[in-house]
Design a protein around this motif. Sequence first.
Motif, PDB file in Angstrom:
ATOM      1  N   PRO A  46       0.825  -1.210   0.000  1.00  0.00           N
ATOM      2  CA  PRO A  46       0.000   0.000   0.000  1.00  0.00           C
ATOM      3  C   PRO A  46       0.858   1.258   0.000  1.00  0.00           C
ATOM      4  O   PRO A  46       2.083   1.198   0.231  1.00  0.00           O
ATOM      5  N   LEU A  47       0.244   2.385  -0.202  1.00  0.00           N
ATOM      6  CA  LEU A  47       0.961   3.654  -0.171  1.00  0.00           C
ATOM      7  C   LEU A  47       1.639   3.890   1.171  1.00  0.00           C
ATOM      8  O   LEU A  47       2.734   4.462   1.226  1.00  0.00           O
ATOM      9  N   SER A  48       1.011   3.456   2.247  1.00  0.00           N
ATOM     10  CA  SER A  48       1.614   3.650   3.573  1.00  0.00           C
ATOM     11  C   SER A  48       2.952   2.936   3.693  1.00  0.00           C
ATOM     12  O   SER A  48       3.890   3.447   4.323  1.00  0.00           O
ATOM     13  N   ARG A  49       3.081   1.756   3.088  1.00  0.00           N
ATOM     14  CA  ARG A  49       4.357   1.042   3.144  1.00  0.00           C
ATOM     15  C   ARG A  49       5.379   1.664   2.204  1.00  0.00           C
ATOM     16  O   ARG A  49       6.567   1.731   2.530  1.00  0.00           O
ATOM     17  N   HIS A  50       4.937   2.118   1.035  1.00  0.00           N
ATOM     18  CA  HIS A  50       5.857   2.860   0.157  1.00  0.00           C
ATOM     19  C   HIS A  50       6.425   4.066   0.914  1.00  0.00           C
ATOM     20  O   HIS A  50       7.624   4.366   0.814  1.00  0.00           O
ATOM     21  N   PHE A  51       5.567   4.738   1.641  1.00  0.00           N
ATOM     22  CA  PHE A  51       5.972   5.910   2.432  1.00  0.00           C
ATOM     23  C   PHE A  51       7.022   5.514   3.474  1.00  0.00           C
ATOM     24  O   PHE A  51       8.050   6.193   3.632  1.00  0.00           O
ATOM     25  N   LYS A  52       6.800   4.425   4.185  1.00  0.00           N
ATOM     26  CA  LYS A  52       7.756   3.949   5.184  1.00  0.00           C
ATOM     27  C   LYS A  52       9.077   3.566   4.525  1.00  0.00           C
ATOM     28  O   LYS A  52      10.161   3.926   5.005  1.00  0.00           O
ATOM     29  N   ASN A  53       8.996   2.842   3.413  1.00  0.00           N
ATOM     30  CA  ASN A  53      10.215   2.441   2.705  1.00  0.00           C
ATOM     31  C   ASN A  53      10.985   3.648   2.195  1.00  0.00           C
ATOM     32  O   ASN A  53      12.219   3.671   2.208  1.00  0.00           O
ATOM     33  N   MET A  54      10.262   4.651   1.743  1.00  0.00           N
ATOM     34  CA  MET A  54      10.874   5.891   1.268  1.00  0.00           C
ATOM     35  C   MET A  54      11.645   6.566   2.398  1.00  0.00           C
ATOM     36  O   MET A  54      12.814   6.943   2.238  1.00  0.00           O
ATOM     37  N   ASN A  55      11.008   6.701   3.543  1.00  0.00           N
ATOM     38  CA  ASN A  55      11.642   7.389   4.674  1.00  0.00           C
ATOM     39  C   ASN A  55      12.849   6.631   5.212  1.00  0.00           C
ATOM     40  O   ASN A  55      13.812   7.248   5.681  1.00  0.00           O
ATOM     41  N   ASN A  56      12.791   5.309   5.164  1.00  0.00           N
ATOM     42  CA  ASN A  56      13.894   4.484   5.672  1.00  0.00           C
ATOM     43  C   ASN A  56      14.898   4.116   4.602  1.00  0.00           C
ATOM     44  O   ASN A  56      15.901   3.447   4.893  1.00  0.00           O
ATOM     45  N   ASP A  57      14.649   4.549   3.367  1.00  0.00           N
ATOM     46  CA  ASP A  57      15.512   4.237   2.224  1.00  0.00           C
ATOM     47  C   ASP A  57      15.799   2.729   2.161  1.00  0.00           C
ATOM     48  O   ASP A  57      16.935   2.301   1.968  1.00  0.00           O
ATOM     49  N   GLU A  58      14.750   1.942   2.295  1.00  0.00           N
ATOM     50  CA  GLU A  58      14.892   0.492   2.331  1.00  0.00           C
ATOM     51  C   GLU A  58      14.985  -0.106   0.928  1.00  0.00           C
ATOM     52  O   GLU A  58      14.169   0.206   0.065  1.00  0.00           O
ATOM     53  N   ARG A  59      15.968  -0.971   0.750  1.00  0.00           N
ATOM     54  CA  ARG A  59      16.072  -1.712  -0.510  1.00  0.00           C
ATOM     55  C   ARG A  59      15.138  -2.930  -0.424  1.00  0.00           C
ATOM     56  O   ARG A  59      15.571  -4.077  -0.381  1.00  0.00           O
ATOM     57  N   ALA A  60      13.862  -2.629  -0.440  1.00  0.00           N
ATOM     58  CA  ALA A  60      12.837  -3.644  -0.191  1.00  0.00           C
ATOM     59  C   ALA A  60      12.116  -4.092  -1.457  1.00  0.00           C
ATOM     60  O   ALA A  60      11.252  -4.967  -1.397  1.00  0.00           O
ATOM     61  N   TYR A  61      12.463  -3.496  -2.596  1.00  0.00           N
ATOM     62  CA  TYR A  61      11.723  -3.751  -3.832  1.00  0.00           C
ATOM     63  C   TYR A  61      12.468  -4.699  -4.759  1.00  0.00           C
ATOM     64  O   TYR A  61      13.669  -4.546  -4.991  1.00  0.00           O
ATOM     65  N   SER A  62      11.728  -5.645  -5.297  1.00  0.00           N
ATOM     66  CA  SER A  62      12.252  -6.475  -6.373  1.00  0.00           C
ATOM     67  C   SER A  62      12.195  -5.660  -7.664  1.00  0.00           C
ATOM     68  O   SER A  62      11.134  -5.149  -8.030  1.00  0.00           O
ATOM     69  N   LEU A  63      13.333  -5.530  -8.326  1.00  0.00           N
ATOM     70  CA  LEU A  63      13.420  -4.727  -9.543  1.00  0.00           C
ATOM     71  C   LEU A  63      13.023  -5.582 -10.743  1.00  0.00           C
ATOM     72  O   LEU A  63      13.641  -6.603 -11.025  1.00  0.00           O
ATOM     73  N   GLU A  64      11.977  -5.136 -11.432  1.00  0.00           N
ATOM     74  CA  GLU A  64      11.530  -5.821 -12.642  1.00  0.00           C
ATOM     75  C   GLU A  64      11.791  -4.924 -13.844  1.00  0.00           C
ATOM     76  O   GLU A  64      11.479  -3.730 -13.817  1.00  0.00           O
ATOM     77  N   PHE A  65      12.370  -5.500 -14.878  1.00  0.00           N
ATOM     78  CA  PHE A  65      12.764  -4.739 -16.067  1.00  0.00           C
ATOM     79  C   PHE A  65      12.096  -5.350 -17.294  1.00  0.00           C
ATOM     80  O   PHE A  65      12.279  -6.528 -17.582  1.00  0.00           O
TER      81      PHE A  65
END
Length: 244
Positions: free
Chosen positions: A41-60
């Motif tokens: 959700p947007l709330s988790r994107h917001f948390k990840n943004m603030n913590n600069d977390e490398r939490a995303y799987s990169l899809e190309f």
Amino acid sequence: MMKVLAIGNSFSQDATRYLRKIVQASGEDMKVVNLYIGGCPLSRHFKNMNNDERAYSLEFGGETTGFSVSIKDALQSDEWDFVTLQQVSHKSPDYKTYQPYLDALSAYVTFHAPCAKQVIHQTWAYEDGSARLTEEMGYETSTQMFSDIKAAYGKAAKAISADRIIPSGESMHLAVRHGFHNTHRDTFHASLGPGRYLLAATWFEALTEKSVVGNSFCDLDVPTDFDTISLMQEIAHEAVESYR
């Protein structure tokens, strides 16, 4: 070459699976990157943004790369033409769940990718008759759910002065109105053939402002006949035209 970054979840994964291949079939190319966390959700994107977390799987280009990145990593990795933002599907009908996270994410994107146009990815309603639609969400029909989704994303687009809305939800809704009922695979995600193709065709039209009708790409993960692909093209075109 157009460059598109999606900050999303499995719904942006569905939508971008075939996007680059449709663009290539048109004679152009597009860099398509999706930041994937299932059910994010947007709330988790917001948390990840603030913590600069490398939490995303990169899809190309619709494929998993095996790399993990942060939102900042992705934003700073290239000069993006478009960055898409969206809410998780089960919260999409309720605009109250978008804020303050959407405004903060939009500001963050502006800071790290000031030249990128920000786009709202309008997600879609659950399939008629599904337990998620009736029991979890409390709707009787997908039309009711989509009506709330459409209103919420309209507010979201105005809140961040988005460049445009990619009307994926409209396309999925129109497919049912056209009598096509094979756009979902588990009552909420897009089907691997027609559903994902319809979404990618919608993104193609919304972002390139070119018609997808007649596009030759047809090598889907699930064999899909020519008439169905042609119908998906017409529906995507109709949806995007209605939002211009």
